[in-house]
Design a protein around this motif. Structure first.
Motif, PDB file in Angstrom:
ATOM      1  N   TYR A  48     -23.997 -10.600  17.193  1.00 52.41           N
ATOM      2  CA  TYR A  48     -25.338 -11.155  17.279  1.00 52.41           C
ATOM      3  C   TYR A  48     -25.370 -12.666  17.103  1.00 52.41           C
ATOM      4  N   GLU A  49     -24.407 -13.205  16.384  1.00 45.16           N
ATOM      5  CA  GLU A  49     -24.377 -14.662  16.199  1.00 45.16           C
ATOM      6  C   GLU A  49     -24.285 -15.414  17.520  1.00 45.16           C
ATOM      7  N   GLU A  50     -23.734 -14.734  18.537  1.00 43.63           N
ATOM      8  CA  GLU A  50     -23.517 -15.387  19.832  1.00 43.63           C
ATOM      9  C   GLU A  50     -24.345 -14.793  20.968  1.00 43.63           C
ATOM     10  N   HIS A  51     -24.791 -13.534  20.831  1.00 43.77           N
ATOM     11  CA  HIS A  51     -25.415 -12.849  21.962  1.00 43.77           C
ATOM     12  C   HIS A  51     -26.648 -12.070  21.526  1.00 43.77           C
ATOM     13  N   GLU A  52     -27.692 -12.194  22.302  1.00 45.92           N
ATOM     14  CA  GLU A  52     -28.932 -11.474  22.000  1.00 45.92           C
ATOM     15  C   GLU A  52     -28.706  -9.974  22.080  1.00 45.92           C
ATOM     16  N   SER A  53     -27.909  -9.553  23.059  1.00 46.27           N
ATOM     17  CA  SER A  53     -27.541  -8.146  23.186  1.00 46.27           C
ATOM     18  C   SER A  53     -26.024  -8.042  23.243  1.00 46.27           C
ATOM     19  N   PRO A  54     -25.375  -7.792  22.111  1.00 47.32           N
ATOM     20  CA  PRO A  54     -23.916  -7.653  22.117  1.00 47.32           C
ATOM     21  C   PRO A  54     -23.434  -6.558  23.069  1.00 47.32           C
ATOM     22  N   PHE A  55     -24.190  -5.470  23.186  1.00 44.42           N
ATOM     23  CA  PHE A  55     -23.775  -4.390  24.076  1.00 44.42           C
ATOM     24  C   PHE A  55     -23.760  -4.851  25.530  1.00 44.42           C
ATOM     25  N   GLU A  56     -24.825  -5.500  25.959  1.00 45.11           N
ATOM     26  CA  GLU A  56     -24.896  -5.955  27.352  1.00 45.11           C
ATOM     27  C   GLU A  56     -23.808  -6.983  27.655  1.00 45.11           C
ATOM     28  N   TYR A  57     -23.529  -7.860  26.695  1.00 45.50           N
ATOM     29  CA  TYR A  57     -22.446  -8.833  26.894  1.00 45.50           C
ATOM     30  C   TYR A  57     -21.108  -8.115  27.019  1.00 45.50           C
ATOM     31  N   ALA A  58     -20.874  -7.130  26.166  1.00 48.36           N
ATOM     32  CA  ALA A  58     -19.613  -6.388  26.209  1.00 48.36           C
ATOM     33  C   ALA A  58     -19.431  -5.705  27.560  1.00 48.36           C
ATOM     34  N   VAL A  59     -20.484  -5.135  28.092  1.00 50.06           N
ATOM     35  CA  VAL A  59     -20.408  -4.478  29.405  1.00 50.06           C
ATOM     36  C   VAL A  59     -19.950  -5.476  30.469  1.00 50.06           C
ATOM     37  N   LYS A  60     -20.491  -6.673  30.447  1.00 51.06           N
ATOM     38  CA  LYS A  60     -20.121  -7.697  31.430  1.00 51.06           C
ATOM     39  C   LYS A  60     -18.648  -8.074  31.318  1.00 51.06           C
ATOM     40  N   VAL A  61     -18.182  -8.257  30.085  1.00 54.49           N
ATOM     41  CA  VAL A  61     -16.792  -8.671  29.905  1.00 54.49           C
ATOM     42  C   VAL A  61     -15.832  -7.539  30.262  1.00 54.49           C
ATOM     43  N   ILE A  62     -16.191  -6.316  29.921  1.00 54.61           N
ATOM     44  CA  ILE A  62     -15.340  -5.181  30.277  1.00 54.61           C
ATOM     45  C   ILE A  62     -15.221  -5.058  31.792  1.00 54.61           C
ATOM     46  N   LYS A  63     -16.308  -5.221  32.515  1.00 51.76           N
ATOM     47  CA  LYS A  63     -16.266  -5.184  33.981  1.00 51.76           C
ATOM     48  C   LYS A  63     -15.376  -6.303  34.506  1.00 51.76           C
ATOM     49  N   PHE A  64     -15.452  -7.464  33.883  1.00 57.37           N
ATOM     50  CA  PHE A  64     -14.611  -8.600  34.268  1.00 57.37           C
ATOM     51  C   PHE A  64     -13.130  -8.270  34.055  1.00 57.37           C
ATOM     52  N   ILE A  65     -12.811  -7.695  32.903  1.00 57.97           N
ATOM     53  CA  ILE A  65     -11.425  -7.327  32.602  1.00 57.97           C
ATOM     54  C   ILE A  65     -10.905  -6.341  33.632  1.00 57.97           C
ATOM     55  N   LYS A  66     -11.691  -5.311  33.911  1.00 55.70           N
ATOM     56  CA  LYS A  66     -11.254  -4.279  34.857  1.00 55.70           C
ATOM     57  C   LYS A  66     -11.137  -4.797  36.274  1.00 55.70           C
ATOM     58  N   SER A  67     -11.911  -5.813  36.611  1.00 59.19           N
ATOM     59  CA  SER A  67     -11.797  -6.399  37.948  1.00 59.19           C
ATOM     60  C   SER A  67     -10.460  -7.111  38.126  1.00 59.19           C
ATOM     61  N   CYS A  68      -9.879  -7.539  37.009  1.00 61.59           N
ATOM     62  CA  CYS A  68      -8.570  -8.198  37.052  1.00 61.59           C
ATOM     63  C   CYS A  68      -7.439  -7.175  36.952  1.00 61.59           C
ATOM     64  N   ARG A  69      -7.597  -6.188  36.099  1.00 66.16           N
ATOM     65  CA  ARG A  69      -6.611  -5.106  35.959  1.00 66.16           C
ATOM     66  C   ARG A  69      -7.316  -3.856  35.457  1.00 66.16           C
ATOM     67  N   PRO A  70      -7.527  -2.899  36.359  1.00 62.91           N
ATOM     68  CA  PRO A  70      -8.316  -1.707  36.007  1.00 62.91           C
ATOM     69  C   PRO A  70      -7.790  -0.910  34.822  1.00 62.91           C
ATOM     70  N   ASN A  71      -6.486  -0.915  34.589  1.00 62.85           N
ATOM     71  CA  ASN A  71      -5.917  -0.096  33.511  1.00 62.85           C
ATOM     72  C   ASN A  71      -5.698  -0.880  32.223  1.00 62.85           C
ATOM     73  N   SER A  72      -6.385  -1.986  32.057  1.00 63.35           N
ATOM     74  CA  SER A  72      -6.226  -2.809  30.858  1.00 63.35           C
ATOM     75  C   SER A  72      -6.631  -2.057  29.595  1.00 63.35           C
ATOM     76  N   LEU A  73      -5.941  -2.356  28.492  1.00 63.46           N
ATOM     77  CA  LEU A  73      -6.313  -1.845  27.184  1.00 63.46           C
ATOM     78  C   LEU A  73      -7.462  -2.700  26.640  1.00 63.46           C
ATOM     79  N   ILE A  74      -8.517  -2.059  26.172  1.00 70.03           N
ATOM     80  CA  ILE A  74      -9.729  -2.793  25.783  1.00 70.03           C
ATOM     81  C   ILE A  74     -10.172  -2.396  24.384  1.00 70.03           C
TER      82      ILE A  74
END
Length: 229
Positions: A48-74
């Motif tokens: 919360y210190e950085e993001h109004e919705s930590p969940f929504e931010y996490a979803v964006k970053v996870i999609k970004f990670i998977k776009s680079c390597r779908p089988n990444s450990l997260i």
């Protein structure tokens, strides 16, 4: 030799700066890691210190990670990502999250961090969240958790938990580090401790400082199966 970093912060930084995870000028990228036989858990720092919705931010970053390597450990850093909703645990599982660091420095709906200044442990929601995380095969990470929260976790956990980036308090007395008693408890339940090379936590910048923590954890735990560096 194969290497595994249990807590790599690069993914969030790369996402925030518009850089690729495959190749970049940051500390880690997938190409360099693969070239030396290394892998890592990309830790999404979402609080919360950085993001109004930590969940929504996490979803964006996870999609970004998977776009680079779908089988990444997260993994996710911060129980804030649940936003007080137990149903978000299943959503994280569906996105491939394997580890949740339930605390960061402050207080969230799950628990309090080691430097939050509060002696409160797991909240009532936190106890429920731990059980739901275990039911969904997401490993609970106690790094950043304050001492009372640690023992609350120990009391309620039915499966081994880990400390992905913590060190030995007896070597460097910083509140982010684990006491000998905590190290022994993690060893007893079959958990894993990953050391953190941050100079403030290890007492200096030398490899000797770092190795002193490794040696101490191995000595106190009385096992060579607890430590990940």
């Amino acid at each position: 030799m194969n290497f595994l970093d249990l807590h790599c912060d690069t993914a969030s930084k790369a996402f925030n700066e518009g850089k690729s995870l495959m190749s970049n000028d940051l500390a880690v990228d997938i190409t360099r890691a693969e070239n030396v036989g290394a892998d890592c858990f990309f830790a999404v720092w979402s609080v919360y210190e950085e993001h109004e919705s930590p969940f929504e931010y996490a979803v964006k970053v996870i999609k970004f990670i998977k776009s680079c390597r779908p089988n990444s450990l997260i993994s996710i850093e911060g129980g804030d990502v649940l936003e007080g909703r137990i149903e978000n645990v299943k959503k994280l599982k569906a996105m491939g999250v394997k580890i949740l660091t339930v605390a960061w420095n402050g207080v969230n709906q799950v628990c309090s961090g080691a430097i939050s200044g509060t002696g409160e442990g797991l909240t009532s929601f936190g106890f429920s969240a731990v059980r739901e995380l275990e039911n969904n095969e997401i490993v609970v990470d106690c790094s950043h958790l304050n001492e009372r929260g640690f023992y609350d976790l120990l009391k309620t956990a039915r499966k081994p938990f880990c400390a992905t980036h913590s060190n030995a308090f007896a070597v460097t007395p910083h509140p982010r580090n684990l006491t000998d008693a905590q190290i022994r408890e993690i060893a007893k339940i079959g958990g894993i401790i990953g050391l953190c090379p941050y100079s403030l936590f290890v007492g200096g910048n030398s490899i000797e400082n770092f190795l002193a923590h490794a040696e101490h954890v191995l000595k106190v735990s009385k096992t060579d199966k607890i430590l990940a560096i």
